[in-house]
Every structure is written in C-alpha cells, then in structure tokens.
Design an enzyme around this catalytic site. Structure first.
Site, PDB file in Angstrom:
ATOM      1  N   GLY A  64      -0.585  17.513  10.969  1.00  0.00           N
ATOM      2  CA  GLY A  64      -1.162  17.398   9.634  1.00  0.00           C
ATOM      3  C   GLY A  64      -0.593  18.426   8.671  1.00  0.00           C
ATOM      4  O   GLY A  64      -0.320  18.116   7.506  1.00  0.00           O
ATOM      5  N   THR A  65      -0.399  19.644   9.142  1.00  0.00           N
ATOM      6  CA  THR A  65       0.090  20.702   8.255  1.00  0.00           C
ATOM      7  C   THR A  65       1.475  20.342   7.716  1.00  0.00           C
ATOM      8  O   THR A  65       1.738  20.458   6.513  1.00  0.00           O
ATOM      9  CB  THR A  65       0.145  22.051   9.009  1.00  0.00           C
ATOM     10  OG1 THR A  65      -1.178  22.343   9.479  1.00  0.00           O
ATOM     11  CG2 THR A  65       0.635  23.172   8.123  1.00  0.00           C
ATOM     12  N   ASN A 104     -12.902  18.709   5.800  1.00  0.00           N
ATOM     13  CA  ASN A 104     -12.984  19.226   7.163  1.00  0.00           C
ATOM     14  C   ASN A 104     -14.165  20.140   7.404  1.00  0.00           C
ATOM     15  O   ASN A 104     -14.564  20.346   8.547  1.00  0.00           O
ATOM     16  CB  ASN A 104     -11.682  19.952   7.534  1.00  0.00           C
ATOM     17  CG  ASN A 104     -11.240  20.923   6.471  1.00  0.00           C
ATOM     18  OD1 ASN A 104     -10.977  20.533   5.340  1.00  0.00           O
ATOM     19  ND2 ASN A 104     -11.171  22.192   6.810  1.00  0.00           N
ATOM     20  N   CYS A 112      -9.606  30.541  11.019  1.00  0.00           N
ATOM     21  CA  CYS A 112      -8.210  30.949  10.802  1.00  0.00           C
ATOM     22  C   CYS A 112      -7.527  31.017  12.157  1.00  0.00           C
ATOM     23  O   CYS A 112      -8.178  31.058  13.186  1.00  0.00           O
ATOM     24  CB  CYS A 112      -8.122  32.355  10.227  1.00  0.00           C
ATOM     25  SG  CYS A 112      -9.107  32.621   8.809  1.00  0.00           S
ATOM     26  N   GLN A 156      -9.035  14.304   8.561  1.00  0.00           N
ATOM     27  CA  GLN A 156     -10.417  14.253   9.062  1.00  0.00           C
ATOM     28  C   GLN A 156     -11.029  12.875   8.883  1.00  0.00           C
ATOM     29  O   GLN A 156     -12.127  12.615   9.365  1.00  0.00           O
ATOM     30  CB  GLN A 156     -11.295  15.292   8.355  1.00  0.00           C
ATOM     31  CG  GLN A 156     -10.926  16.734   8.679  1.00  0.00           C
ATOM     32  CD  GLN A 156     -11.232  17.128  10.117  1.00  0.00           C
ATOM     33  OE1 GLN A 156     -12.032  16.490  10.801  1.00  0.00           O
ATOM     34  NE2 GLN A 156     -10.592  18.182  10.587  1.00  0.00           N
ATOM     35  N   HIS A 165      -4.187  15.063  16.961  1.00  0.00           N
ATOM     36  CA  HIS A 165      -5.181  15.750  17.798  1.00  0.00           C
ATOM     37  C   HIS A 165      -6.606  15.655  17.256  1.00  0.00           C
ATOM     38  O   HIS A 165      -7.556  16.016  17.924  1.00  0.00           O
ATOM     39  CB  HIS A 165      -4.768  17.203  18.076  1.00  0.00           C
ATOM     40  CG  HIS A 165      -4.912  18.160  16.930  1.00  0.00           C
ATOM     41  ND1 HIS A 165      -5.933  19.086  16.880  1.00  0.00           N
ATOM     42  CD2 HIS A 165      -4.172  18.366  15.822  1.00  0.00           C
ATOM     43  CE1 HIS A 165      -5.797  19.830  15.786  1.00  0.00           C
ATOM     44  NE2 HIS A 165      -4.738  19.405  15.122  1.00  0.00           N
TER      45      HIS A 165
END
Ligand code: PLP
Length: 373
Positions: free
Chosen positions: A69-70, A141, A317, A171, A193
């Site tokens: 996703g990033t 999210n 984080c 999400q 994932h």
C-alpha cells in the site's frame, strides 16, 4: 490471544499460503524471461492479474503490482505530481503513506467533519484548475469512516476539471466492494496483507489513459510503470486472498458488524465516560474506536497485551510508539480525550470469544488506570 488488530494486518488465508508455496520452491522462474520456467511464473502472474482486475473492477492492463500500500500511494502522488506538475490535495485523515508524500510536495489538506468524513465545501474551496491530483481514502484506518467517492468526484470535476482522483482503498477492500465503490477514481491502491494475503505486495490500479512518472526505473516491468522483478509468490497469494475475501465479503460483513456492535455497546455501557469516535453508520463493519477519559492509551495497551488482547491506539509507528493521531485531531477530538484512544479492529477470524475476552478485560483495566493513574 484475542487478536483485535486486523486493520494493522490480517492472518493469511491457508489457501493463499498453499497457492504461494510452489513459487517459493521449484517454480522459481523470472516472469520476464522467455524459457519454460519463466513462462510458468509469467502465467501465474497473468492469472493473478486477471483476478485482481476482476475484484477491483478494472482491465488486467490497468493492474500495476507494487510492494504494498505504501508504494502504491507514493507512486500515485509522486507519479502524478512529477508527470503533470500542479498542486496535490488530500483529506486531513489520510494514512501517512499519502499524507507525507502530499506534504513533501507542499500539497493542500482538506478538513473532515466530526465523523471523519470529508467536508465537501472545504474540498471545493481547496480546489482550482491548478490542482492535478486529489487523494481521498475509501475507508479510514483509525476510525473506519467511509468516504463517498462519487460525491468527491463531482466536486473535483466541477472545481478542478482535469485533476485525477486517487483513492487509498487499503482499509476498504475487506468491507466494501471496491470494484463498485472506487469506480469514480482514476488510481486505486490496495495492499494484500490487509485482506489475508502476504505482506509486501499490493496493487495500484492505473486507469487507461492515466500517465504517471514511475517511482522505480529499471527493467521496465509492469509496462514501464513499475520496474523490478515481480514478487511472484506474493502476487499469487494476494490474488487468492482477494478472491476468497470477495466471495465471503457479504457473510463476513454481517457477522463482524454484529460482533463489533456488541463490543462497542458493551464497552460504552460498562465504562463511564467512554465515547465512541464517529457515527457508526458511516464506518466500515470492522472498526471499533473509543476514547476513554482520564487514561493514557499506552498504559491501557500494556495491560491489554499482558491479558492477551492485541489492540492499538491510533496507528502504530514503525518504532511501536504511539504518535498523536492527526485523524482524531482533524475530527475535532481534544488532545486530552485522544490520549485515551483505543482501536479494536475485527476481521474474518474474530470470534464471539474474542469479544467476550475484550469485554471482560477492558473495563476493569480502564478502572484500574483511573484509580492509580
Ligand atoms: N494505507 C492505509 C489506509 C493503511 O492502513 C496502510 C497500512 O496500515 C497503508 C496504506 C500502508 O500499506 P502497507 O502496509 O501495505 O505498506
């Protein structure tokens, strides 16, 4: 262990693992090659591409495989900005994978209401013909709020004609029919994932006619849109998980929404000063988000972890530290209240027993922290 952190990551479907195994063993060909082992790998990713296209409502040629996703989000924001210039705009509640690239190119943020839903008047005010990209996530999210991309598209077409619309549907995939809900978007990100596929693989849908500057240059894979040898096993596992998730979606939503409702209602009635964040009817089925007055979520999470409940506060984080939530701040929740926030996110493997465990553990833990805090 009651695992109530499905929004962070979800357990791998057994079928996805089984589908991946050959590509971690004897079928190790590079899909870009021309010989027989390469053709086996190529055929596997072609079939996976067809499945991803079907569940995402696009053509196979519009599917670009990414490392998750990033990368898909970064590729959309930087890809549009570098290719077309202009101003990029996103909602104030985006995941950092969108927010940080937008801020890195001096983009604009748009306010949300108290439920975390985009303020369309604020969006209209932020747009003008210099805007090249608007990015609005399908589902949040942290609190789970759903955005209506059709309404967003209308405002974009009116105020910034020519701007592209990106949606981070990472999400959303488990809980919404992305093929339908993301139709108004030109670019769509998903991550395996989050729906029972492996980590480190995802898709950016790039609709026909949309051009981007690629983030990664090299061998020219994915029609020059994303160089790098494809993660064959991951892609095959992702497609299997995506198909099973889509097939089960309706049944899972009904079951999980009932569990989530029992959980939130139980906590709100058992804990004085417990506030549910946002209107539940505007959220995906999986997310329970509450703020508890007078406590600190880090201490609560410590007690819950010791009692076998896996949960989180805002988004975690990489360091594991709890950063103050920009999402809760954008929703107008005070810093004091946000300090005691808790996200419990459910998924297809969540059971009644998980909810029972949370209901038995959380109220006394909050009470204990208030007593000794
Ligand atoms: N976007 C959203 C909304 C997310 O929740 C996440 C992960 O938490 C990401 C993007 C990043 O996805 P990935 O973990 O695949 O890089």
């Amino acid at each position: 262990m009651a695992y109530l952190d499905h929004a962070a990551t979800s357990p791998l479907w057994a079928e996805a693992r089984d589908a991946m195994l050959p590509f971690l063993g004897d079928s190790y060909g590079n899909p870009s090659g021309a010989h027989a082992p390469a053709r086996v790998a190529r055929k596997a990713i072609d079939e996976a591409r067809d499945i991803m296209a079907e569940v995402l409502g696009c053509d196979p040629g519009e599917v670009v495989f990414t490392s998750g996703g990033t990368e898909a989000d970064n590729a959309a924001v930087f890809g549009v900005q570098r290719r077309h210039g202009g101003v990029v705009v996103c909602s104030a509640v985006e995941h950092h994978a969108v927010l940080d690239p937008v801020l890195a190119v001096d983009g604009r943020l748009v306010a949300v209401d108290a439920d975390g839903v985009l303020d369309l008047d604020a969006l209209a005010a932020a747009l003008d013909p210099s805007v090249s990209l608007v990015s609005v996530m399908l589902a949040n999210n942290e609190v789970g709020s759903i955005q209506s991309l059709g309404a967003v598209r209308e405002v974009v077409d009116d105020r910034a004609p020519g701007a592209l619309l990106h949606t981070d549907a990472v999400q959303g995939y488990c809980w919404l029919d992305v093929a339908d809900a993301a139709t108004p978007a030109d670019l769509v990100s998903v991550s395996a994932h989050k729906f029972g596929g492996p980590k480190g693989v995802g898709v950016l849908v790039v609709r026909r006619g949309v051009t981007l500057a690629p983030l990664l240059l090299g061998g020219g894979q994915e029609q020059e849109r994303r160089s790098g040898t494809q993660n064959v096993a991951g892609i095959v596992g992702m497609a299997t998980a995506a198909r099973l998730t889509a097939e089960d979606r309706k049944t899972t939503i009904d079951r999980v929404a009932a569990l989530r409702d029992r959980l939130v209602d139980g906590l709100v009635s058992a804990v004085e000063g417990a506030l549910e964040s946002g209107d539940r009817s505007r959220k995906i089925a999986s997310t329970a988000h509450l703020c508890f007055e007078g406590i600190d979520s880090e201490s609560l999470l410590f007690l819950l972890d010791r009692a076998g409940i896996a949960a989180t506060a805002a988004s975690s984080c990489a360091s594991g530290a709890q950063a103050p939530s920009h999402v809760l701040e954008a929703m107008g929740i005070s810093r004091d209240l946000a300090r005691g926030s808790l996200r419990l996110s459910l998924g297809r493997t969540t059971t009644d027993a998980d909810v029972d465990a949370a209901l038995a553990t959380i109220p006394p833990a909050v009470e204990r922290l208030r007593e000794f805090g």
